[in-house]
Design a protein around this motif. Structure first.
Motif, PDB file in Angstrom:
ATOM      1  N   TRP A  61       0.864  -1.174   0.000  1.00 15.11           N
ATOM      2  CA  TRP A  61       0.000   0.000   0.000  1.00 15.11           C
ATOM      3  C   TRP A  61       0.903   1.227   0.000  1.00 15.11           C
ATOM      4  N   GLY A  62       0.777   2.077  -0.999  1.00 10.17           N
ATOM      5  CA  GLY A  62       1.535   3.318  -1.052  1.00 10.17           C
ATOM      6  C   GLY A  62       2.840   3.156  -1.805  1.00 10.17           C
ATOM      7  N   ALA A  63       3.087   4.099  -2.723  1.00  8.39           N
ATOM      8  CA  ALA A  63       4.297   4.043  -3.540  1.00  8.39           C
ATOM      9  C   ALA A  63       5.191   5.257  -3.347  1.00  8.39           C
ATOM     10  N   ASP A  64       4.865   6.125  -2.391  1.00  8.35           N
ATOM     11  CA  ASP A  64       5.649   7.340  -2.183  1.00  8.35           C
ATOM     12  C   ASP A  64       7.030   7.025  -1.631  1.00  8.35           C
ATOM     13  N   SER A  65       7.925   7.977  -1.796  1.00  8.24           N
ATOM     14  CA  SER A  65       9.274   7.876  -1.250  1.00  8.24           C
ATOM     15  C   SER A  65       9.315   8.533   0.129  1.00  8.24           C
ATOM     16  N   PHE A  66      10.073   7.936   1.032  1.00  8.69           N
ATOM     17  CA  PHE A  66      10.216   8.424   2.394  1.00  8.69           C
ATOM     18  C   PHE A  66      11.698   8.479   2.765  1.00  8.69           C
ATOM     19  N   VAL A  67      12.035   9.341   3.693  1.00 10.50           N
ATOM     20  CA  VAL A  67      13.378   9.346   4.267  1.00 10.50           C
ATOM     21  C   VAL A  67      13.511   8.138   5.192  1.00 10.50           C
ATOM     22  N   THR A  68      14.660   7.476   5.147  1.00 11.68           N
ATOM     23  CA  THR A  68      14.821   6.243   5.916  1.00 11.68           C
ATOM     24  C   THR A  68      14.989   6.450   7.411  1.00 11.68           C
ATOM     25  N   ALA A  69      15.640   7.557   7.824  1.00  7.59           N
ATOM     26  CA  ALA A  69      16.161   7.641   9.194  1.00  7.59           C
ATOM     27  C   ALA A  69      16.996   6.379   9.454  1.00  7.59           C
ATOM     28  N   SER A  70      16.905   5.796  10.631  1.00  9.51           N
ATOM     29  CA  SER A  70      17.863   4.751  11.010  1.00  9.51           C
ATOM     30  C   SER A  70      17.571   3.352  10.470  1.00  9.51           C
ATOM     31  N   ILE A  71      16.459   3.152   9.756  1.00  8.23           N
ATOM     32  CA  ILE A  71      16.298   1.824   9.147  1.00  8.23           C
ATOM     33  C   ILE A  71      17.369   1.579   8.094  1.00  8.23           C
ATOM     34  N   VAL A  72      17.998   2.650   7.591  1.00  8.87           N
ATOM     35  CA  VAL A  72      19.060   2.483   6.596  1.00  8.87           C
ATOM     36  C   VAL A  72      20.266   1.748   7.181  1.00  8.87           C
TER      37      VAL A  72
END
Length: 238
Positions: free
Chosen positions: A33-44
């Motif tokens: 659900w949802g195809a937008d881009s997000f900033v990862t923060a610490s999951i990166v």
């Protein structure tokens, strides 16, 4: 009801800006659900360690790198992340690794700002497959090592997709970041959980929450709804 429709029905009425992807490792069923881009923060930090392991192999890290990896994944230590980000080749190294991983919508943060890497729920679902399945350029030792660290996240940082876990042994990494321009929060969670007897990979990305706790509450609601929707839809199909 198919899996995508079930997921849409489960999360479509939830307030907030978010995206979610869920995969059943047993059946291969998946929904997004949802195809937008997000900033990862610490999951990166999962991506950073995966990129470094791609270079070195599961037994190729130095003792200092292993100590930093434990701090980065288990405690979400930022200094350790910066050191390993550089060891993995910085932004160029992360982008190159992600091309190998099959992440097509993820762009590494530049100038050392690894937490501003941009990504999609679909790419995070793919990254989880890189970590938790043999459909991966990482060797078995690397995958086991990364998964082990994700299963030892510190108390107080074990929220998020773990809200969907019924097995008591979730493996996850969370990210949280207030944006300086708006003061609103990015809150993300990715990981592996057990739900309804199924082995699931769940990635939830969000931003725009007024507080960190609001973001956590949203991510946990989405994760639980997504897990329930996928498992229920498969039961109806079966």
């Amino acid at each position: 009801m198919d899996t995508d429709a079930a997921l849409a029905a489960a999360v479509g009425s939830l307030g907030g800006h978010f995206a979610v992807a869920v995969t059943d490792l047993g059946s291969g069923a998946a929904a997004q659900w949802g195809a937008d881009s997000f900033v990862t923060a610490s999951i990166v930090k999962v991506d950073i360690l995966a990129a470094l392991l791609l270079r070195t192999g599961g037994d190729g890290l130095t003792d200092d790198q292993k100590a930093a990896a434990e701090l980065m994944i288990e405690q979400s230590d930022n200094d350790a992340a910066s050191a390993l980000f550089e060891a993995a080749g910085g932004a160029a190294g992360l982008d190159a690794a992600n091309a190998r991983f099959g992440l097509t919508g993820t762009v590494a943060g530049t100038d050392g700002y690894w937490g501003l890497t941009s990504t999609t729920a679909a790419d995070q679902a793919r990254l989880l497959r890189v970590v938790f399945t043999a459909d991966s350029p990482l060797d078995a030792d690397s995958r086991a090592y990364l998964g082990q660290l994700m299963g030892r996240v510190a108390d107080g940082q074990d929220w998020g997709v773990s809200a969907a876990d019924q097995g008591g042994a979730a493996q996850l990494k969370n990210g949280w970041l207030p944006r300086s321009a708006s003061g609103l929060w990015v809150v993300n969670s990715i990981g592996r959980v057990a739900y309804g007897g199924r082995d699931l990979l769940v990635a939830v990305l969000s931003d725009g929450s007024a507080t960190q706790q609001d973001g956590i509450d949203l991510v946990e609601s989405v994760a639980a709804a997504a897990a329930r929707a996928l498992v229920t839809a498969q039961g109806q199909q079966g």
